[in-house]
Design an enzyme around this catalytic site. Sequence first.
Site, PDB file in Angstrom:
ATOM      1  N   ASP A   1      82.326  56.007 125.547  1.00 50.91           N
ATOM      2  CA  ASP A   1      81.407  55.231 126.379  1.00 50.91           C
ATOM      3  C   ASP A   1      81.122  55.904 127.718  1.00 50.91           C
ATOM      4  O   ASP A   1      80.043  55.711 128.297  1.00 50.91           O
ATOM      5  CB  ASP A   1      81.968  53.828 126.615  1.00 50.91           C
ATOM      6  CG  ASP A   1      81.862  52.952 125.377  1.00 50.91           C
ATOM      7  OD1 ASP A   1      81.417  53.464 124.332  1.00 50.91           O
ATOM      8  OD2 ASP A   1      82.244  51.767 125.443  1.00 50.91           O
TER       9      ASP A   1
ATOM     10  N   SER B   1      94.200  50.693 117.469  1.00 46.65           N
ATOM     11  CA  SER B   1      94.868  50.109 118.628  1.00 46.65           C
ATOM     12  C   SER B   1      94.772  50.994 119.868  1.00 46.65           C
ATOM     13  O   SER B   1      93.682  51.220 120.387  1.00 46.65           O
ATOM     14  CB  SER B   1      96.329  49.819 118.266  1.00 46.65           C
ATOM     15  OG  SER B   1      96.924  48.969 119.209  1.00 46.65           O
TER      16      SER B   1
ATOM     17  N   LYS C   1      91.388  47.497 115.566  1.00 47.00           N
ATOM     18  CA  LYS C   1      92.429  46.629 116.134  1.00 47.00           C
ATOM     19  C   LYS C   1      92.177  46.550 117.640  1.00 47.00           C
ATOM     20  O   LYS C   1      92.605  47.405 118.402  1.00 47.00           O
ATOM     21  CB  LYS C   1      93.834  47.159 115.855  1.00 47.00           C
ATOM     22  CG  LYS C   1      94.940  46.242 116.380  1.00 47.00           C
ATOM     23  CD  LYS C   1      96.312  46.762 115.938  1.00 47.00           C
ATOM     24  CE  LYS C   1      97.420  45.804 116.404  1.00 47.00           C
ATOM     25  NZ  LYS C   1      97.652  45.895 117.861  1.00 47.00           N
TER      26      LYS C   1
END
Length: 408
Positions: free
Chosen positions: A338, A327, A352
Amino acid sequence: MEENTTIINETEENTTADTGDGEGRSRRKGRIKLIAAFAAGFAACLAVFAIALYPAGLGKIISQDDYDYYEKLNERYGKYNNIMEMIDRDPLVKKVPEAVSEDSIREMVENLGDPYAAYYTPEEYAEFTRNFNADYVGIGILVEQNDQGLFVMQVYDDGPAQKAGMQPGDEIVRVDNVVPENIDDAVSRMTGEEGTKVTVTVKRNGEELDLKMKRAAINLDSVAYTVSEEDPDVGYIRIAIFAEDTCDEFKDAVEELQDKGCDKFILDLRDNGGGLTQASLDIADYLLPECMIMTEIDKDGSEKEYKSEKSAADLDMVVLVNENTASASEILTAAIKDNKAGTVIGTKTYGKGVTQMSHQFQDGYAIKLTITEYLTPNGDHVQNKGIEPDIAATNEDILDKALDELKD
């Protein structure tokens, strides 16, 4: 008034085209003034009439948003309301049904197909929110519910659950020999008065274990930190949960470690089951330069982008993750990975990739529902997929690989 004025202007143009003499123009101006005065008087009377209606109980002028709300309410529940009114007038009725019972609302929410949806009593909601304040009485675990059951996502250090031998990944099957109906029922049964006993039965590797413990006050620091014993230049920071003060605690940890000479950092998000989304966004904003953090997509396909500002802590950093990193901790992990702000080491994360919103009503009851799915800065989905690490590692060798990466 604008609509009437427009009509009058159109009438003036037509009349001017019909007559050309000066006397006619004078008569036309008189008629125009008379019409304008009548329109203004009519509008004023209408306003007075509307104002007079409301105190008399005959009506009220409302906004368009309010009108749309009540129109939708009537479409969905107008027939039900009419039936209730008819029942109220029935002289043979012995028992008037409850309008909407709390049990029926809970059942409706549980059957939505959203594994993260929940309907809370005031007491249950108080327990739920205490987890994000890092201060409550319980056994010291974070629980997650999915299609397979209730699972322990995180076991807090030095809490009753850890001392009893509970581990992340354990399935909760009974609490005091009662099978919980859902995650809220399980949490309610495991919390209580300090010093009282509770037995939690978990399933691990196909075997059931009865873990007996005493409830205790859980004063959880969401951030723990220290200087690496192997390398005094490396600061180790662990985030256990994303709570209200987590970002401030994290910044303080970085500053104190830097004061001790640390210029490289290990951020440990293993077994972090999530918490408040905003806390993870705030830390990402602190760590990263101007860049994308994540994109949220709602049910209608509308997108909302979250970006960091130009300032950045610019730390030489690695991030540790495992299968229980979930989460909010996945949001931070993906933002760092990224944007190439750090190397992710460990095993694939939980997966999640959705966020929830909770809303408490005036009577103290509350509801929690999924509102968005989020995408990583590269546009990847996390839900049921997780995040692959840059470097694979087990818990046994993960710290060694982290130190090796920081030396390169």
